[in-house]
Design a protein around this motif. Structure first.
Motif, PDB file in Angstrom:
ATOM      1  N   LEU A 165      45.448  -5.451 -45.636  1.00 22.34           N
ATOM      2  CA  LEU A 165      43.997  -5.309 -45.763  1.00 22.34           C
ATOM      3  C   LEU A 165      43.549  -3.932 -45.282  1.00 22.34           C
ATOM      4  CD1 LEU A 165      42.641  -8.812 -44.671  1.00 22.34           C
ATOM      5  CD2 LEU A 165      42.823  -7.874 -46.976  1.00 22.34           C
ATOM      6  N   LYS A 169      41.366  -1.294 -47.544  1.00 20.69           N
ATOM      7  CA  LYS A 169      40.159  -0.607 -47.080  1.00 20.69           C
ATOM      8  C   LYS A 169      40.290   0.900 -47.248  1.00 20.69           C
ATOM      9  CE  LYS A 169      37.102  -0.098 -43.089  1.00 20.69           C
ATOM     10  NZ  LYS A 169      36.820  -0.533 -41.687  1.00 20.69           N
ATOM     11  N   ALA A 210      38.124  -7.153 -46.540  1.00 19.87           N
ATOM     12  CA  ALA A 210      38.839  -5.912 -46.216  1.00 19.87           C
ATOM     13  C   ALA A 210      37.956  -4.908 -45.484  1.00 19.87           C
ATOM     14  CB  ALA A 210      39.394  -5.277 -47.494  1.00 19.87           C
ATOM     15  N   THR A 379      44.728  -6.185 -40.632  1.00 19.60           N
ATOM     16  CA  THR A 379      43.621  -5.252 -40.847  1.00 19.60           C
ATOM     17  C   THR A 379      43.823  -3.925 -40.130  1.00 19.60           C
ATOM     18  OG1 THR A 379      42.434  -6.259 -38.991  1.00 19.60           O
ATOM     19  CG2 THR A 379      41.952  -7.101 -41.197  1.00 19.60           C
TER      20      THR A 379
END
Length: 506
Positions: A165, A169, A210, A379
């Protein structure tokens, strides 16, 4: 005497300490204090209950056959289901309110709406507000999933197959500086991306999961500035597979062909005239030779006019054939130049790696030309072993695929069990696949549908079958595994894409 007084005083002190140590003097006060506290709490509880009951009775009331829906858009599955029921002259009167989710929860908690469709869970503050008004909204119903699949052209090697993720991004969010796949550890190919408009569920999911954007606040400003947007999924797919470039090259090639033909028009006309003249002279020489031969043999011409017409026709036919042949040669020259033009440019059409954002339902139907990237839920950049998740019906329904948002139906538990709302819920679950697909959502699996109907107290779906002898039989729908052509072959017990092998990415 003095010793006796000291002894007496000592005994008095010891007796006093013993009495105090046993709590004889303080016990009644403690019991009384506890009773006062219990009484106060009970009184407060009763007051709270009375206040909640009062607020609940003060909420807006509607007739038993009226249901107010709060939806984020007119295309919401519940809004479509309500319209379908209305067209079928259902006894329930549905009122649909299109509004932001925050307002929808406010209306649910204040009794101004009965049912809310949303892509986010209720907050603690919103649940508390509902509880203060005597409403219990703990039992949300899931009717589907907003899903985003990141796809590239099937058969094209971009040097990797799994994105975290964090990488998603860095590639798609506003301010992205990614222009080549090698910047995220993949192959050296130019990077570009496309997605549906910001109102599309797939686009929303990417920004929410995201980019950590809140539900209802997503816009194209959240994405990189050069992101291409397509309202038609076919156009988006053509972008990913470079079919749009092929069509553009077709247009360029046609324009080039027309331009070359226009430039050569004068010279082509002159070459045709020369060819016609050469052909005509050749026929005339042949006619002259034939005339000399008749003179030598002293053969008379029975019908000079007919012979003249035949000779003229021979000249015209020769010129026609010469004209066609020269035109063919001229066209061949133009076509050769045109083919060279197209060939020189065709090789660069597929030199870049294009990325597209599409709903799972579209990818599933076009998995022959679109290749999905697996998604790692992390993330932040990490050097740990990849935890890649393949998009499939199974990983969506069990919520192990990261780029999904469940779509909830919220309402007071008593309201969700009323006959009028049950009509709506029955339609949403009976025609779940069709209604969710029209909203670009992924519907529930058969198992989830059966379990949801059971939890709501709805009857199981009955299927009627006509046999060869004309009799009919009715059976209850049973749970069947969902199999799609987009799901890879698995070993028993495996979940597609979970902890599968993939290229580590930032």
């Amino acid at each position: 005497m003095r010793r006796t007084r000291h002894l007496t005083a000592g005994l008095a002190v010891a007796s006093a300490l013993a009495v105090a140590g046993c709590g004889v003097n303080s016990e009644p006060e403690m019991i009384q204090s506890e009773r006062v506290q219990i009484s106060a709490r009970e009184q407060q509880r009763v007051q709270n209950e009375e206040s909640t009951t009062s607020r609940y009775r003060a909420l807006p009331r509607r007739s038993a056959n009226q249901v107010v829906l709060s939806v984020p858009s007119e295309n919401s599955a519940s809004a479509r289901a309500a319209r379908d029921l209305t067209r079928e002259r259902s006894s329930v009167n549905f009122t649909t309110q299109v509004q932001p989710t925050d307002q929808g929860f406010t209306d649910i908690c204040s009794g101004r709406a009965d049912v809310l469709q949303t892509s986010r869970e209720i907050t603690d503050a919103e649940r508390a507000q509902c509880s203060q008004n005597g409403l219990d909204v703990r039992g949300a119903v899931v009717i589907g999933y907003a899903t985003a699949v990141l796809v590239t052209e099937n058969g094209r090697d971009i040097g990797g197959d799994c994105l975290t993720l964090a990488a998603v991004k860095s590639m798609l969010a506003r301010g992205s500086t990614i222009t080549n796949w090698r910047q995220i550890g993949f192959g050296s190919q130019t990077f570009s991306a496309a997605a549906p408009p910001a109102t599309n569920p797939a686009t929303n999911v990417v920004a929410i999961k995201a980019f950590q954007r809140p539900v209802g606040a997503v816009s194209l400003n959240d994405f990189r500035g050069d992101l291409r947007t397509f309202s038609d999924y076919r156009d988006l797919s053509d972008f990913v597979t470079s079919q749009d470039r092929i069509r553009a090259l077709d247009r360029e090639t046609k324009a080039y062909n027309t331009s070359i033909a226009r430039q050569r028009r004068r010279s082509d006309i002159e070459s045709i005239r020369r060819a016609e003249a050469i052909a005509a002279r050749a026929v005339v020489r042949q006619i002259q030779a034939e005339n000399k031969e008749r003179e030598r043999k002293k053969q008379a011409v029975r019908n000079p006019d007919e012979l003249e017409r035949q000779n003229a026709a021979r000249v015209r036919e020769a010129k026609r054939r010469a004209r066609l042949e020269q035109t063919r040669k001229n066209n061949a020259v133009v076509n050769t130049q045109t083919e060279r033009f197209r060939r020189d440019r065709f090789g660069t059409l597929f030199s870049s790696g294009r990325l597209g954002v599409v709903p799972y339902t579209f990818y599933e139907l076009n998995s022959d030309v679109l290749r999905p990237l697996e998604i790692d839920p992390r993330t932040t950049p990490s050097s740990k072993r990849p935890d890649c998740r393949f998009p499939s019906q199974q990983t969506i329904v069990n919520r192990t695929y990261p780029l999904i948002l469940p779509v909830y139906i919220y309402g007071d538990r008593r309201v969700l069990r009323t006959a009028s709302v049950r009509v709506l819920l029955t339609r949403l679950l009976t025609e779940n696949a069709a209604l969710t697909r029209r909203e670009d959502l992924t519907g529930l699996s058969n198992t989830a549908l059966i379990n949801t109907r059971r939890s709501l107290g709805l009857p199981p779906i009955q299927q009627t079958t006509t046999t060869t002898d004309g009799t009919t039989t009715t059976s209850t729908q049973q749970s069947q595994p969902t199999v799609t052509n987009a799901t890879p072959n698995l070993q028993p017990g495996e979940i597609p894409g979970v902890n599968s092998r993939g290229v580590e990415s930032p």
